[in-house]
Write a protein that holds these residues in place. Structure first.
Motif, PDB file in Angstrom:
ATOM      1  N   SER A  59       1.151  -0.854   0.011  1.00  0.00           N
ATOM      2  CA  SER A  59       0.043   0.214  -0.185  1.00  0.00           C
ATOM      3  C   SER A  59       0.899   1.328   0.053  1.00  0.00           C
ATOM      4  CB  SER A  59      -1.196   0.159   1.360  1.00  0.00           C
ATOM      5  OG  SER A  59      -2.036   1.109   1.242  1.00  0.00           O
ATOM      6  N   ASN A  77       2.440   1.444  -3.680  1.00  0.00           N
ATOM      7  CA  ASN A  77       1.028   2.178  -4.710  1.00  0.00           C
ATOM      8  C   ASN A  77       1.077   3.926  -4.320  1.00  0.00           C
ATOM      9  OD1 ASN A  77       1.272  -0.006  -5.381  1.00  0.00           O
ATOM     10  ND2 ASN A  77      -1.007  -0.568  -4.723  1.00  0.00           N
ATOM     11  N   LEU A  78       0.879   4.295  -3.144  1.00  0.00           N
ATOM     12  CA  LEU A  78       0.864   5.397  -2.460  1.00  0.00           C
ATOM     13  C   LEU A  78       2.270   6.139  -3.118  1.00  0.00           C
ATOM     14  CD1 LEU A  78      -0.629   7.867  -1.299  1.00  0.00           C
ATOM     15  CD2 LEU A  78       0.275   7.372   1.460  1.00  0.00           C
ATOM     16  N   THR A  79       3.501   5.750  -2.823  1.00  0.00           N
ATOM     17  CA  THR A  79       4.650   6.302  -3.660  1.00  0.00           C
ATOM     18  C   THR A  79       3.852   6.324  -4.781  1.00  0.00           C
ATOM     19  OG1 THR A  79       6.079   6.336  -1.581  1.00  0.00           O
ATOM     20  CG2 THR A  79       7.067   6.842  -3.345  1.00  0.00           C
ATOM     21  N   GLU A 133       1.714   6.602  -7.085  1.00  0.00           N
ATOM     22  CA  GLU A 133       0.467   8.189  -7.088  1.00  0.00           C
ATOM     23  C   GLU A 133       1.209   9.429  -7.285  1.00  0.00           C
ATOM     24  OE1 GLU A 133      -2.728   6.322  -4.698  1.00  0.00           O
ATOM     25  OE2 GLU A 133      -3.234   5.275  -5.932  1.00  0.00           O
ATOM     26  N   GLN A 134       2.012   9.512  -5.772  1.00  0.00           N
ATOM     27  CA  GLN A 134       2.362  10.996  -6.034  1.00  0.00           C
ATOM     28  C   GLN A 134       3.337  11.126  -6.772  1.00  0.00           C
ATOM     29  OE1 GLN A 134       4.883  10.415  -1.440  1.00  0.00           O
ATOM     30  NE2 GLN A 134       2.269  10.932  -0.837  1.00  0.00           N
ATOM     31  N   ARG A 135       4.054   9.794  -7.622  1.00  0.00           N
ATOM     32  CA  ARG A 135       4.524  10.819  -8.619  1.00  0.00           C
ATOM     33  C   ARG A 135       5.017  10.502  -9.462  1.00  0.00           C
ATOM     34  NH1 ARG A 135       9.453   5.082  -7.302  1.00  0.00           N
ATOM     35  NH2 ARG A 135      11.010   7.032  -5.353  1.00  0.00           N
ATOM     36  N   ILE A 136       3.074   9.678 -10.345  1.00  0.00           N
ATOM     37  CA  ILE A 136       2.479  10.135 -10.876  1.00  0.00           C
ATOM     38  C   ILE A 136       1.893  11.251 -11.422  1.00  0.00           C
ATOM     39  CG2 ILE A 136       0.948   9.436 -12.303  1.00  0.00           C
ATOM     40  CD1 ILE A 136       1.240   6.450 -11.950  1.00  0.00           C
ATOM     41  N   GLU A 137       0.939  11.362 -10.113  1.00  0.00           N
ATOM     42  CA  GLU A 137       0.275  13.168  -9.509  1.00  0.00           C
ATOM     43  C   GLU A 137       2.087  14.520  -9.829  1.00  0.00           C
ATOM     44  OE1 GLU A 137      -1.232  13.670  -6.284  1.00  0.00           O
ATOM     45  OE2 GLU A 137      -2.379  11.941  -6.137  1.00  0.00           O
ATOM     46  N   GLU A 172       2.688  14.679 -13.879  1.00  0.00           N
ATOM     47  CA  GLU A 172       1.679  15.273 -14.455  1.00  0.00           C
ATOM     48  C   GLU A 172       2.016  16.615 -14.239  1.00  0.00           C
ATOM     49  OE1 GLU A 172      -2.344  13.061 -12.379  1.00  0.00           O
ATOM     50  OE2 GLU A 172      -2.140  11.266 -14.540  1.00  0.00           O
TER      51      GLU A 172
END
Length: 259
Positions: free
Chosen positions: A45, A48-50, A52-56, A59
């Motif tokens: 988890s 996955n959160l890391t 997502e942060q990287r993807i954000e 972006e």
């Protein structure tokens, strides 16, 4: 017999102890597995959160880069528009300078003509007396129209003055010059169609006039303003070929080089 019973009892106790001892081991093993699974879930988890942060973050960086590119593109477009405006203003300034130089040259030509006329051989008294009224009226009318341009800078008044001269003295030796001056004044006021008529009049009706080269040049410039580049090239080329070593030919050659 009694000994055998004691032995069997001891074995049973030991076997029971082993069974009871195995249970905690199995429970401990079960608890350890559950904890490992839970820890793995937490780690996954967290991973996955890391991500997502990287993807954000990526972006946001991409959006920022796109905005920078858009801003740069807008700046380039603004600069391009400014450059186009500056080029147009520069061309207009160059043309105005050319007109000023040409006007000064024409003034000197007029002065030379008048000076040469004053130094011309006098005619007989009788011929002078007969011709004086007509010549005086013709000269005065033409000189008055020219003075409105050269001295008074009253171009609005000069246009009807030249029109009246052409109407009153259509066969005058000054007629080609009068047509040229009239065309020049009309061109300056933006009346290009009327100016073209006057310049064509000089070219077609007075082929020996010293205003033919300038008239052809002006016709080429008018063609350029009308986006008729083919006609402009033809006229400029004609100036260069038919009137070499003239100021008009030099200006025509400069314009040809820009095509």
């Amino acid at each position: 017999m009694k000994l055998n019973m004691i032995t069997a009892t001891s074995v049973a106790v030991l076997f029971s102890a082993q069974i009871n001892a195995a249970a905690p081991v199995e429970e401990a093993g079960t608890n350890t597995s559950t904890t490992a699974v839970a820890n793995s879930s937490v780690a996954l988890s967290s991973s996955n959160l890391t991500m997502e942060q990287r993807i954000e973050r990526l972006e946001r960086m991409l959006q920022a880069r796109n905005q920078v590119q858009l801003d740069l593109q807008n700046q380039v477009e603004d600069m391009s528009d400014s450059m186009s405006t500056m080029v147009g203003q520069l061309e207009q300034s160059n043309y105005q300078i050319e007109q000023m130089i040409e006007r000064q040259r024409e003034i000197y030509q007029e002065l030379d003509r008048r000076f040469a006329q004053l130094q011309a051989s006098p005619v007989t008294a009788k011929a002078s007396t007969e011709a004086a009224p007509v010549a005086a009226g013709e000269d005065q009318s033409y000189d008055a129209a020219v003075a409105l341009v050269m001295q008074d800078k009253d171009y609005d008044a000069a246009i009807p003055a030249f029109q009246s001269f052409i109407k009153d003295y259509p066969k005058s030796s000054y007629a080609p010059n009068a047509h040229y001056w009239l065309g020049q004044l009309q061109y300056t006021r933006g009346q290009r169609d009327q100016a073209s008529e006057q310049f064509n009049k000089v070219v077609n009706d007075y082929p020996d006039s010293n205003k033919v080269a300038e008239s052809l040049l002006k016709l080429g410039i008018i063609a350029q303003f009308q986006n008729n580049n083919a006609e402009a090239k033809t006229l400029f080329t004609r100036v260069v070929k038919e009137h070499p070593n003239t100021a008009a030919a030099g200006l025509a050659q400069t314009r040809l080089a820009k095509f």
